[in-house]
Scaffold this active site. Sequence first.
Site, PDB file in Angstrom:
ATOM      1  N   HIS A 108      -2.612   4.221   7.106  1.00 60.14           N
ATOM      2  CA  HIS A 108      -1.690   5.073   6.360  1.00 60.14           C
ATOM      3  C   HIS A 108      -0.980   4.317   5.249  1.00 60.14           C
ATOM      4  O   HIS A 108      -0.709   4.887   4.191  1.00 60.14           O
ATOM      5  CB  HIS A 108      -0.662   5.708   7.296  1.00 60.14           C
ATOM      6  CG  HIS A 108      -1.206   6.890   8.024  1.00 60.14           C
ATOM      7  ND1 HIS A 108      -1.946   6.775   9.171  1.00 60.14           N
ATOM      8  CD2 HIS A 108      -1.152   8.223   7.751  1.00 60.14           C
ATOM      9  CE1 HIS A 108      -2.310   7.968   9.575  1.00 60.14           C
ATOM     10  NE2 HIS A 108      -1.856   8.873   8.738  1.00 60.14           N
ATOM     11  N   GLY A 109      -0.656   3.085   5.489  1.00 59.30           N
ATOM     12  CA  GLY A 109       0.054   2.384   4.429  1.00 59.30           C
ATOM     13  C   GLY A 109       0.236   0.924   4.759  1.00 59.30           C
ATOM     14  O   GLY A 109       0.216   0.526   5.925  1.00 59.30           O
TER      15      GLY A 109
END
Lengths: 328, 473
Positions: free
Chosen positions: B325-326
């Site tokens: 996701h990040g």
Amino acid sequence: MLNMPSSTSASEALRFAIRASACAGLIALLAAAAMQWGPPAAPSNYMRATVLKNNRLLRAGSPKVILIGGSNLAFGVDSDRLGEALCRPVVNMGLTAVLGFRFIVEEADQAIGEGDLVIVAVEQSSYECADPDLDALATVLDYRRESFALIPPARRPRLWLSLGVLHLQSLAEHAWHWVAMGGPPHYADRRWLPNGDLVTDHLTAIMPADAPAPQEYASLEIDPQFWVIAADLERRAARKGAAVVYSFAPLAERAYHPDDMERLTRELAVHGHRVVGRAADHVYADSLFFDSWHHLRAPGRRLRTERLIEEVCTARPGECCDLSRPRE
Amino acid sequence: MLFNSFAFGVFLPAAFALYWWVFRGIRAQNAFILAASWLFYAWWDWRFLGLLIVSTAADYGIGLRIGAIDDDRRRRWGLWASVAINIGLLGCFKYLGFFVNSAAELLRALGFEPHLPVLRIVLPVGISFYTFQTLSYTIDIHRRQLAPTRDFIAFAGFVSFFPQLVAGPIERARDLLPQFHRPRAFDRADAADGLRQMLWGFFKKIAVADQLGAMADVVFTLDPRTASGVTLFFGALAFSFQIYADFSGYSDIAIGCARLFGFRLSRNFAYPYFSRSIGEFWRRWHISLSSWLRDYVYLPLGGWRGKAGRLRNILITFGTSGLWHGAAWTFVGWGLLHGLYYLPEVLAGRRERPSAAPTWRDLPRMVPVFGLVMAAWVLFRAQSIELAGSHLYRIFANARLRPYDIVPWITAGVWWLVALMLAAEWRSRRDAHALERMPRTMAVRWLIYVVLILVILLRMELYAEHAFIYFRF
């Protein structure tokens, strides 16, 4: 279904597209009705001033002074005093920077004539992005539809869409106020002077001392498109026998970055634009601003006007007829 | 190009018209889809189109190479080349700055004075999605589950297909690629349902997510130590519904849009907030990513074999999900927290199985699951793990149930729209989307369409362009 001939697919797709378009058309009809009979897209005496300013611009003969820029001019210049000093009528076209430098220039260009002096004093955001905020622009065009002629045709559909949506939203807001409060919404009455200056009760308010320094002024990156538009303005003005000079939008001390402003001054000169005065002279005490770092209060407005007169008269003595009046 | 932009409003009808009326025949349509998809991507930043093309060409070539040889060792080399290219791209553009910063912090903690460069690398939109999509293609060929395609246009269309290019669903080649090889005919009923699914997606994005986003943004910039517990609670609640409405709204628009062109994309959301367990939540939330991680991370690690191995594999898989996701520890923490939530179910020996749709009687199980998920979203949204911890702690520590604290939050108009969204989705919890079953009377159907469109237009914030949250992943 998979073996269906492509012509059947095309006609089926056409029928589908017609039905979907009918639904979109219904919404468009509602928006058109709201535009025709509903309240303005963004009911505001502020944006309505575009009518006043353009009327004055088109009626004033030449020679005249045209001030172009954003809201710093609307709040921050005494046009009558400037007109007295420069011996000619002043049209203050300053409304809001988000209309974009191209639109601001196109508006002024409608009435530039021989002997006119165009003073450009745009905010930092206009140097950084010459493009307009199309939705803000739509609210101005709503009050003055003739201004659509000043917009490149490719941009007009997007503006019409914004207008439709804004009108629907405005209608809904009015309807909600009628239901909940038994009357239309109240909009602040702003007292625009006939010359395009804005004198309201805001001029007495003061920016809070603890307001944070705005981040957007931390560095200046000039949009190359700005120089294209500026050169275009110079060419058009020269063709009509008018002059263009650049001044600076007022800036609060805490938002001032000397290096950036010196670079801006240098770049203006490098691009062949005439600059009157120095950026540092248009940095004012924080207490002279009210709701933004460009919006001067009444005392700041007086100070800025006198500085502008002095700068124009020093740089272009021929434009000036009165330096003897005592400063306020 | 954003789905919620004027440009897309022009692009979609034009693409639809050209696709069905001008480019007839499968090869022409595939070529058109590819050109339209590249235009769609280049609209954001044309310079990164090269990256997409490089990734596509590399996996196309590697896929053919792996498929052409029998020797397992050489096939494995081909696979590693694909992994190196895709993970390398992701590593450079998404994780390099994160790892350099983390290394610098670690060295500082050990007493060194590192002089590592501060990297500010622009993240190409959709890179996490299309690299995973192409990676699954080469892995499936290596596993002999898929034959490589020789049709570059079809393959590039599969990688770049504009409805799902920038934020999924992450499609498997075995599902989407064959659709590029089959002739497509326009199915009016399917297209109409696709358009309805898009309408519902736009409602969730513009009328719900963007409104809640403004609320969550305000709360997550506050100092949790001084904010009231009620404010912090509503901030967490707003973000929980925002991210759901935003991402599932995007997925609905993508799936509906693909149906207009005769394609079927995988389902990505199945009403996750009606889940009765964390395991069920992950079978309903971002399904295409969860199943990708299951097939290409969890099962190769050993899956359910051995209790200790099972726990380890689950934590690794959830940690990977967070990191996907990040590039931040908050995302890793979010993934691991979900892994921890899931462990009790694993230890209890509950295997994944399809479950019937929830009923009102399941409410006592649904509410705690939602509470856990909401707490994890705080970690996902916060700027740091410390701030997330403080946020969660202060919800209780600063709890003062005073009317003037609560009333402004509960009277915000957006909650009516959240309630409408939940009610419509609860009614449709056995369907693919909330507008799948419509009243038979045409006038009522049209009334619903017009009202929904008007709600979207009335809530639309014209002055702000709200990108989808998952675009930044």
